[in-house]
Design a protein around this motif. Structure first.
Motif, mmCIF file in Angstrom:
data_model
loop_
_atom_site.group_PDB
_atom_site.id
_atom_site.type_symbol
_atom_site.label_atom_id
_atom_site.label_comp_id
_atom_site.label_asym_id
_atom_site.label_seq_id
_atom_site.Cartn_x
_atom_site.Cartn_y
_atom_site.Cartn_z
ATOM 1 N N PRO A 1 9.455 -40.613 33.162
ATOM 2 C CA PRO A 1 9.388 -39.250 33.697
ATOM 3 C C PRO A 1 10.653 -38.860 34.454
ATOM 4 N N LYS A 2 11.290 -39.807 35.142
ATOM 5 C CA LYS A 2 12.526 -39.537 35.884
ATOM 6 C C LYS A 2 13.642 -39.088 34.944
ATOM 7 N N VAL A 3 13.799 -39.789 33.839
ATOM 8 C CA VAL A 3 14.835 -39.438 32.866
ATOM 9 C C VAL A 3 14.542 -38.066 32.279
ATOM 10 N N ARG A 4 13.290 -37.816 31.921
ATOM 11 C CA ARG A 4 12.928 -36.515 31.348
ATOM 12 C C ARG A 4 13.135 -35.383 32.364
ATOM 13 N N LEU A 5 12.854 -35.656 33.642
ATOM 14 C CA LEU A 5 13.096 -34.659 34.684
ATOM 15 C C LEU A 5 14.596 -34.387 34.819
ATOM 16 N N ASP A 6 15.402 -35.435 34.790
ATOM 17 C CA ASP A 6 16.858 -35.258 34.864
ATOM 18 C C ASP A 6 17.373 -34.436 33.682
ATOM 19 N N VAL A 7 16.824 -34.670 32.506
ATOM 20 C CA VAL A 7 17.209 -33.895 31.323
ATOM 21 C C VAL A 7 16.820 -32.429 31.519
ATOM 22 N N ALA A 8 15.615 -32.201 32.021
ATOM 23 C CA ALA A 8 15.163 -30.822 32.261
ATOM 24 C C ALA A 8 16.081 -30.121 33.258
ATOM 25 N N LYS A 9 16.444 -30.821 34.320
ATOM 26 C CA LYS A 9 17.356 -30.235 35.314
ATOM 27 C C LYS A 9 18.719 -29.927 34.690
ATOM 28 N N ALA A 10 19.217 -30.825 33.869
ATOM 29 C CA ALA A 10 20.514 -30.603 33.218
ATOM 30 C C ALA A 10 20.461 -29.370 32.325
ATOM 31 N N ILE A 11 19.372 -29.218 31.593
ATOM 32 C CA ILE A 11 19.224 -28.054 30.718
ATOM 33 C C ILE A 11 19.191 -26.781 31.551
ATOM 34 N N LEU A 12 18.402 -26.779 32.616
ATOM 35 C CA LEU A 12 18.308 -25.592 33.463
ATOM 36 C C LEU A 12 19.637 -25.281 34.148
#
Length: 129
Positions: free
Chosen positions: A53-64
């Motif tokens: 979940p941490k990696v996926r959250l970091d990806v989401a933040k990068a996209i945003l």
């Protein structure tokens, strides 16, 4: 480069025209070749439930962040038009405060019109009756 004077090549590489052409070529490579691959990789990562979940959250933040929807820096306040208030002039800040105070007074007046006084009667009045 066969047939070119090395000094001429050096001068050419230092020219504004060469720098502009190189910048354009790099921009095209990024825009046409690499950016779509990066977006596809991020898309794959954000939906991959095998990733933490941490990696996926970091990806989401990068996209945003890269799409202009990132979080504000700590200590920065966003104004009603979406701009950052710490860049406002003194005049604009004073107008914003003045407008807000006026709206606050109007709201308080509306509430006062419908408010019911619930102040208890003094004890003496109750004892007299």
């Amino acid at each position: 480069m066969i047939g070119y004077d090395p000094r001429r090549v050096t001068d050419l590489c230092r020219s504004r025209e060469f720098a502009a052409e190189l910048r354009n070529a790099l921009d095209d490579r990024l825009r046409i070749d690499l950016a779509p691959k990066a977006v596809a990789a991020l898309d794959q990562m954000i939906t991959d439930e095998k990733l933490s979940p941490k990696v996926r959250l970091d990806v989401a933040k990068a996209i945003l962040d890269r799409s202009g929807h990132g979080a504000l820096e700590a200590g920065r306040t966003q104004g009603p038009e979406g701009d950052v208030m710490d860049s406002w002039s003194i005049d604009r800040l004073q107008k914003f405060i003045s407008d807000f105070e006026e709206k606050l007074k109007e709201e308080e007046a509306k509430r006062a019109e419908v408010a019911t006084d619930v102040t208890p009667s003094p004890v003496e009045e109750l004892l007299e009756n």
